[in-house]
Motif scaffolding. Structure first.
Motif, short mmCIF file in Angstrom:
data_model
loop_
_atom_site.label_atom_id
_atom_site.label_comp_id
_atom_site.label_asym_id
_atom_site.label_seq_id
_atom_site.Cartn_x
_atom_site.Cartn_y
_atom_site.Cartn_z
N LEU A 73 0.82 -1.21 0.00
CA LEU A 73 0.00 0.00 0.00
C LEU A 73 0.85 1.26 0.00
O LEU A 73 0.47 2.27 -0.62
CB LEU A 73 -0.94 0.02 1.21
CG LEU A 73 -2.11 -0.96 1.19
CD1 LEU A 73 -2.87 -0.89 2.51
CD2 LEU A 73 -3.04 -0.69 0.02
N ALA A 74 1.98 1.22 0.67
CA ALA A 74 2.86 2.40 0.74
C ALA A 74 3.51 2.71 -0.60
O ALA A 74 4.01 3.81 -0.81
CB ALA A 74 3.93 2.20 1.81
N ALA A 75 3.50 1.76 -1.52
CA ALA A 75 4.11 1.94 -2.83
C ALA A 75 3.09 2.22 -3.93
O ALA A 75 3.44 2.26 -5.11
CB ALA A 75 4.92 0.70 -3.19
N ILE A 76 1.83 2.43 -3.55
CA ILE A 76 0.77 2.74 -4.51
C ILE A 76 0.21 4.12 -4.17
O ILE A 76 -0.32 4.33 -3.08
CB ILE A 76 -0.36 1.71 -4.47
CG1 ILE A 76 0.17 0.30 -4.76
CG2 ILE A 76 -1.46 2.08 -5.47
CD1 ILE A 76 -0.86 -0.81 -4.55
N THR A 77 0.34 5.06 -5.11
CA THR A 77 -0.23 6.39 -4.89
C THR A 77 -1.60 6.48 -5.54
O THR A 77 -1.95 5.67 -6.42
CB THR A 77 0.66 7.50 -5.49
OG1 THR A 77 0.66 7.38 -6.92
CG2 THR A 77 2.09 7.43 -4.95
N LEU A 78 -2.34 7.49 -5.13
CA LEU A 78 -3.63 7.73 -5.79
C LEU A 78 -3.42 8.09 -7.26
O LEU A 78 -4.27 7.79 -8.10
CB LEU A 78 -4.41 8.84 -5.07
CG LEU A 78 -4.99 8.44 -3.72
CD1 LEU A 78 -5.66 9.64 -3.05
CD2 LEU A 78 -5.98 7.29 -3.85
N LEU A 79 -2.27 8.67 -7.59
CA LEU A 79 -1.97 8.94 -9.00
C LEU A 79 -1.82 7.63 -9.77
O LEU A 79 -2.30 7.51 -10.90
CB LEU A 79 -0.71 9.79 -9.15
CG LEU A 79 -0.30 10.12 -10.58
CD1 LEU A 79 -1.40 10.88 -11.32
CD2 LEU A 79 1.01 10.91 -10.59
N ASP A 80 -1.18 6.63 -9.16
CA ASP A 80 -1.06 5.32 -9.81
C ASP A 80 -2.45 4.76 -10.14
O ASP A 80 -2.68 4.24 -11.23
CB ASP A 80 -0.33 4.32 -8.91
CG ASP A 80 1.11 4.68 -8.64
OD1 ASP A 80 1.77 5.26 -9.52
OD2 ASP A 80 1.58 4.37 -7.52
#
Length: 143
Positions: A73-80
């Motif tokens: 989860l820490a490696a997934i942004t809302l931009l992704d």
């Protein structure tokens, strides 16, 4: 006109999967996720299929089938997530070409395009600042 909720639903599904996995489960079914989102499992499968293509989620078929995160989860942004759903531009110009003989009809497109490009860039900058880990933290804090 109604707002598009695909980003919210995709973020919900991925965040739910992340929490579910932290609680010791390996995979989550579309039905389980759909219950939390309050939608049809088909909607979840379609969105998670897009997340899989973007490398954000993965799936397992057969016995023990379900969905899992492809990244933490820490490696997934809302931009992704936004880019994975192919949201397209936030605003659009006229559907039909305005009167080219009219000063406003001729000039509005270029003027609005500059503003819309700035809005889109600002949106992307803000979405890039927030990870799904941040979203989960805020969700759990509000619970």
């Amino acid at each position: 006109m109604s707002a598009n909720s695909r980003l919210t639903i995709a973020a919900h599904a991925l965040t739910w999967i992340g929490l579910y996995q932290r609680r010791g489960h390996e995979v989550a079914t579309s039905e389980q996720i759909a219950t939390s989102v309050n939608t049809n499992p088909v909607v979840i499968r379609r969105l998670l299929g897009e997340m899989r293509k973007a490398g954000l989620a993965d799936s397992r078929r057969g016995a023990g089938a379900g969905w899992m995160l492809a990244r933490d989860l820490a490696a997934i942004t809302l931009l992704d997530v936004y880019q994975a759903i192919g949201a397209g531009p936030v605003f659009a110009l006229h559907r039909a070409t305005p009167d080219p003989e009219c000063v406003v009809g001729r000039g509005l497109g270029p003027a609005m395009t500059a503003v819309y490009d700035d809005v889109e860039a600002a949106l992307c900058r803000e979405l890039a600042k927030v990870t799904l880990e941040d979203v989960l933290r805020d969700v759990l804090r509000a619970a």
